[in-house]
Design a protein around this motif. Structure first.
Motif, PDB file in Angstrom:
ATOM      1  N   ALA A 107       0.552  -1.164   0.098  1.00  0.00           N
ATOM      2  CA  ALA A 107      -0.084   0.114   0.022  1.00  0.00           C
ATOM      3  C   ALA A 107       0.725   1.217  -0.047  1.00  0.00           C
ATOM      4  O   ALA A 107       0.213   2.239  -0.141  1.00  0.00           O
ATOM      5  CB  ALA A 107      -0.917  -0.025   1.193  1.00  0.00           C
ATOM      6  N   ASN A 108       2.106   1.047  -0.170  1.00  0.00           N
ATOM      7  CA  ASN A 108       2.957   2.210  -0.172  1.00  0.00           C
ATOM      8  C   ASN A 108       3.128   3.010  -1.332  1.00  0.00           C
ATOM      9  O   ASN A 108       4.197   2.479  -2.413  1.00  0.00           O
ATOM     10  CB  ASN A 108       4.541   1.905   0.582  1.00  0.00           C
ATOM     11  N   PHE A 109       2.359   3.883  -1.757  1.00  0.00           N
ATOM     12  CA  PHE A 109       2.675   4.616  -2.925  1.00  0.00           C
ATOM     13  C   PHE A 109       3.070   6.079  -2.827  1.00  0.00           C
ATOM     14  O   PHE A 109       3.048   6.818  -3.842  1.00  0.00           O
ATOM     15  CB  PHE A 109       1.064   4.978  -3.589  1.00  0.00           C
ATOM     16  N   GLY A 110       3.449   6.170  -1.620  1.00  0.00           N
ATOM     17  CA  GLY A 110       4.207   7.656  -1.443  1.00  0.00           C
ATOM     18  C   GLY A 110       3.109   8.749  -0.934  1.00  0.00           C
ATOM     19  O   GLY A 110       1.880   8.382  -0.905  1.00  0.00           O
ATOM     20  N   TRP A 111       3.703   9.925  -0.917  1.00  0.00           N
ATOM     21  CA  TRP A 111       2.958  10.914  -0.967  1.00  0.00           C
ATOM     22  C   TRP A 111       2.955  11.929  -2.278  1.00  0.00           C
ATOM     23  O   TRP A 111       3.881  11.948  -2.908  1.00  0.00           O
ATOM     24  CB  TRP A 111       3.573  11.987   0.258  1.00  0.00           C
ATOM     25  N   ILE A 112       2.131  12.881  -2.477  1.00  0.00           N
ATOM     26  CA  ILE A 112       1.804  13.654  -3.457  1.00  0.00           C
ATOM     27  C   ILE A 112       2.103  15.197  -2.910  1.00  0.00           C
ATOM     28  O   ILE A 112       1.645  15.203  -1.934  1.00  0.00           O
ATOM     29  CB  ILE A 112       0.472  13.445  -4.582  1.00  0.00           C
ATOM     30  N   ILE A 113       2.876  15.832  -3.485  1.00  0.00           N
ATOM     31  CA  ILE A 113       3.155  17.288  -3.106  1.00  0.00           C
ATOM     32  C   ILE A 113       2.026  18.352  -3.797  1.00  0.00           C
ATOM     33  O   ILE A 113       1.915  18.414  -5.121  1.00  0.00           O
ATOM     34  CB  ILE A 113       4.623  17.925  -3.591  1.00  0.00           C
ATOM     35  N   ILE A 114       1.216  18.885  -3.249  1.00  0.00           N
ATOM     36  CA  ILE A 114       0.121  19.931  -3.543  1.00  0.00           C
ATOM     37  C   ILE A 114       0.485  21.156  -3.071  1.00  0.00           C
ATOM     38  O   ILE A 114       0.479  21.368  -1.681  1.00  0.00           O
ATOM     39  CB  ILE A 114      -1.050  19.292  -3.031  1.00  0.00           C
ATOM     40  N   GLY A 115       0.632  22.119  -4.219  1.00  0.00           N
ATOM     41  CA  GLY A 115       0.542  23.435  -3.678  1.00  0.00           C
ATOM     42  C   GLY A 115      -0.419  24.337  -3.752  1.00  0.00           C
ATOM     43  O   GLY A 115      -1.464  23.716  -3.811  1.00  0.00           O
ATOM     44  N   ALA A 116      -0.370  25.680  -4.520  1.00  0.00           N
ATOM     45  CA  ALA A 116      -1.642  26.211  -4.645  1.00  0.00           C
ATOM     46  C   ALA A 116      -1.800  26.018  -6.022  1.00  0.00           C
ATOM     47  O   ALA A 116      -1.732  26.998  -7.137  1.00  0.00           O
ATOM     48  CB  ALA A 116      -1.216  27.863  -4.354  1.00  0.00           C
ATOM     49  N   GLU A 117      -2.799  24.863  -6.425  1.00  0.00           N
ATOM     50  CA  GLU A 117      -2.561  24.306  -7.850  1.00  0.00           C
ATOM     51  C   GLU A 117      -3.848  25.258  -8.680  1.00  0.00           C
ATOM     52  O   GLU A 117      -3.609  25.452  -9.827  1.00  0.00           O
ATOM     53  CB  GLU A 117      -3.336  22.877  -7.759  1.00  0.00           C
ATOM     54  N   GLY A 118      -4.669  26.100  -7.912  1.00  0.00           N
ATOM     55  CA  GLY A 118      -5.538  26.775  -8.486  1.00  0.00           C
ATOM     56  C   GLY A 118      -5.142  28.191  -8.807  1.00  0.00           C
ATOM     57  O   GLY A 118      -5.804  29.252  -9.532  1.00  0.00           O
ATOM     58  N   THR A 119      -3.570  28.578  -8.187  1.00  0.00           N
ATOM     59  CA  THR A 119      -3.314  29.900  -8.686  1.00  0.00           C
ATOM     60  C   THR A 119      -2.234  30.009  -9.508  1.00  0.00           C
ATOM     61  O   THR A 119      -1.442  29.141  -9.704  1.00  0.00           O
ATOM     62  CB  THR A 119      -2.714  30.412  -7.246  1.00  0.00           C
ATOM     63  N   ALA A 120      -2.564  30.795 -10.738  1.00  0.00           N
ATOM     64  CA  ALA A 120      -1.661  30.982 -11.887  1.00  0.00           C
ATOM     65  C   ALA A 120      -0.221  31.574 -11.201  1.00  0.00           C
ATOM     66  O   ALA A 120      -0.408  32.246 -10.301  1.00  0.00           O
ATOM     67  CB  ALA A 120      -2.166  31.929 -12.757  1.00  0.00           C
ATOM     68  N   GLY A 121       1.012  31.142 -11.730  1.00  0.00           N
ATOM     69  CA  GLY A 121       2.384  31.766 -11.429  1.00  0.00           C
ATOM     70  C   GLY A 121       2.620  31.211  -9.800  1.00  0.00           C
ATOM     71  O   GLY A 121       3.274  31.985  -9.244  1.00  0.00           O
TER      72      GLY A 121
END
Length: 201
Positions: A107-121
């Motif tokens: 079940a180890n698929f790691g982590w995904i890194i998520i930032g301000a995905e809805g913000t341009a730039g």
């Protein structure tokens, strides 16, 4: 988890780790220094926004089913990142995640890194495990405390003609019933060969 941010075009923003729920690929695509920010076509096996495994021809071998990946809604950890620097994520949920992976490695698929995905730039780039600078590669540090009923001063094993002499001494024992000596020829399967009474408390 420590990641080194090596490029940014935005100000401070919160970046979260979310536990992935499905397998994903890592193909051979590499934008290189001249194509930063522009990207390159996905290679076979790459994970993309819509594919957990790309076919390298603009389609998927396996689709995420949900654009952007299939991951836990709640963040495992969040930290604020701004300038070029190493950043560390740490939380009790990350400990729970790592223990779950230890208990169930499939079940180890790691982590995904998520930032301000809805913000341009808002792009932030972190060094990956293939970074040529070894010190900049991601580092997961696990600190644990072993809880045992004894404090061991020493443990010695001496080869003798008749076998092996094993000696040890404890500084403290808490509710310790006995020590069991086990033997193995392959360091995988062990069989009990002796028992020594503990000191109790």
């Amino acid at each position: 988890l420590t990641l080194v941010m090596n490029k940014t075009i935005s100000t401070a923003t919160d970046v979260s780790l979310h536990r992935l729920n499905e397998a994903w690929g890592e193909g051979a695509s590499n934008a290189g220094a001249g194509a930063d920010g522009n990207g390159v076509p996905a290679q076979p096996g790459d994970a993309t926004w819509i594919c957990s495994f790309s076919d390298g021809l603009g389609g998927c071998i396996t689709s995420w089913g949900t654009s952007g990946g299939v991951f836990q809604t709640g963040a495992s950890a969040t930290t604020s990142v701004s300038g070029l620097s190493p950043y560390t994520w740490s939380s009790s949920q990350m400990v729970t995640d790592a223990q779950g992976w230890l208990n169930t490695p499939a079940a180890n698929f790691g982590w995904i890194i998520i930032g301000a995905e809805g913000t341009a730039g808002s792009a932030k780039r972190f060094s990956s495990r293939t970074n040529p600078v070894v010190a900049d590669r991601p580092t997961l540090t696990v600190t644990y405390t072993t809880v045992v009923p004894i404090s061991l001063l020493y443990f010695k094993a001496q080869a003798q003609n008749s076998g092996t002499r094993i000696t040890w001494q404890t500084a403290q024992e808490i509710n310790n019933d006995f020590f069991e000596i086990e033997y193995s020829t392959n360091a995988v399967s062990f069989i009990p060969v002796g028992k020594v009474k503990g000191a109790g408390n």
